[in-house]
Scaffold this motif. Sequence first.
Motif, short mmCIF file in Angstrom:
data_model
loop_
_atom_site.label_atom_id
_atom_site.label_comp_id
_atom_site.label_asym_id
_atom_site.label_seq_id
_atom_site.Cartn_x
_atom_site.Cartn_y
_atom_site.Cartn_z
N LEU A 1 22.82 36.20 48.61
CA LEU A 1 23.32 37.42 49.01
C LEU A 1 22.54 38.11 49.91
O LEU A 1 21.43 37.88 49.95
N PRO A 2 23.15 38.43 51.27
CA PRO A 2 24.64 38.70 51.56
C PRO A 2 25.20 37.32 51.67
O PRO A 2 24.69 36.52 52.29
N THR B 1 28.45 37.60 41.54
CA THR B 1 29.39 37.81 42.78
C THR B 1 30.86 37.80 42.61
O THR B 1 31.69 38.77 42.90
N ARG C 1 37.70 34.71 50.93
CA ARG C 1 37.24 34.42 49.40
C ARG C 1 37.90 33.06 49.03
O ARG C 1 37.33 32.33 48.24
N SER D 1 30.31 38.19 48.97
CA SER D 1 29.91 39.29 48.63
C SER D 1 30.40 40.34 49.64
O SER D 1 29.65 41.49 49.38
N LEU E 1 30.85 43.90 48.13
CA LEU E 1 29.46 44.50 47.50
C LEU E 1 28.76 45.10 48.69
O LEU E 1 27.98 45.98 48.45
N SER E 2 28.66 44.25 49.87
CA SER E 2 27.87 44.83 50.86
C SER E 2 28.46 46.13 51.58
O SER E 2 27.81 46.65 52.20
N THR F 1 33.55 41.06 42.36
CA THR F 1 34.57 41.14 43.36
C THR F 1 35.90 40.71 43.06
O THR F 1 36.80 40.81 44.02
N MET G 1 21.28 40.57 38.75
CA MET G 1 22.83 40.55 39.00
C MET G 1 23.75 40.26 37.66
O MET G 1 24.86 40.84 37.59
#
Length: 456
Positions: free
Chosen positions: A311-312, A371, A334, A316, A319-320, A375, A421
């Motif tokens: 990550l990033p 992740t 995705r 993700s 999440l970013s 997400t 994580m």
Amino acid sequence: MVTFPGSRSGTVWAVPESLRALGQRLATELRGNPASDIVERCLTNTWTTSMSWGAPTAEVFVWTGDIPAMWLRDSTAQVRPYLAVASDPEIGDALVGVSRRQIRCVLLDPYANAFNDGPTGAHGEPDDRPTPGPWVWERKYELDSLCAPVQLAYAIRRATGREDHLDEEFHRAAWSIVRMWRAEQSHARSPYRFIRPTGPFAGDSLPRRGRGSRVGRTGMTWSGFRPSDDPCAHGYLVPANALASASLHGLADLAASALHDAELAQECVRLAGEIDAGILANAVVDIDGASALAYEVDGLGAALLGDDANLPSLLSLPLSGWCTPEDPLYQTTRRLVLSGANPSFFRGRHASGVGSSHTPDRHVWPLAIATAGLTGGENAAAQALETLAVTTAGTGLMHESFHVDDPGRFTRDWFGWANAMFCELALDLCGEGVAHLFPVNRRTLPAAPGAGSRPA
């Protein structure tokens, strides 16, 4: 009671009661999920193995785990779960201490990604050119490394209301970051070089005598290396630019309300806008009639499709803070990432997920499995947590990666970032998530959701 391996004084520290209670609470909430048996151990892992207190300066050095150095990115990731109990002054002080050490590192060398606990002169590879300074373990310029101190400083303020870490040194570091990102929009004029002539990772040298491959100006800002510490094939790492954009919005908030620097706030918003425009103009590709994001581009027409576990990542992006999980561009991206179209995606008897060129073939990373859960919907999160809990090969801790058909084949006995994580995924499932504390890109996102909320 435990001794921190990097502690200069050898002081023995106890796990704070608030942190222990959080672990026990999560274990109770997760009863019935195999994660219940290991979540407390993973939660306290960084605290008990990887944090070194520097009493004279109230700084905290965070080892990345089995390497005696502090990565800016990893150190933020390793302490993120502790934000859930940051109202405890002991936890809050530790987080502020990590932030202060990160800012010291940025001011020492903003191009470096990993640092020593003092001017020891230790280096990951002794022959790197140019020779790093004595505080620097490794000088691979990774755009996301400079996002990490901004992200943590912003989240500490959101979680605690504290501003004592937002001092003059932070102010100077903030300007240094913004000016360097601005300069690296025109990388042809950059002074940065990286050559590694010897050692097992000699292939990490950047082409063109350490300058990196040619790039055109896009509005994005250049990065030499990925968060895996592997060199970029092209100069513009899209998920790192997305994280930089969201981080700049957070820094603009801090500049306006805590640093009282309207010029810095305005420059942050302008630069974020240019980065966003560069992503949308240069990194959106057509995949079977649908738009998706490339992982890297060079602004000259080349694009790298796929994703990496570290990550990033493209996976993700929510999440970013760059987009919502429901964003159509993200959803198409995705699907690409979690399919055979991604060269780093593997499916096997015990797990499926994203791996990395940094690790062996058919090895997936717990980072990427977590992740995907964070997400996705609640069912995806619960399944991801269970998968991670049953693939530790009896160690009770997360590894860097493991083979999809044989979890007993893994890299690194334990990995602090992955443990964190795993805990963040557990926190999210139990309604105590911390993602809402981090910056978001206000141009594309609604207000940050409440604590512990999940995407629809």
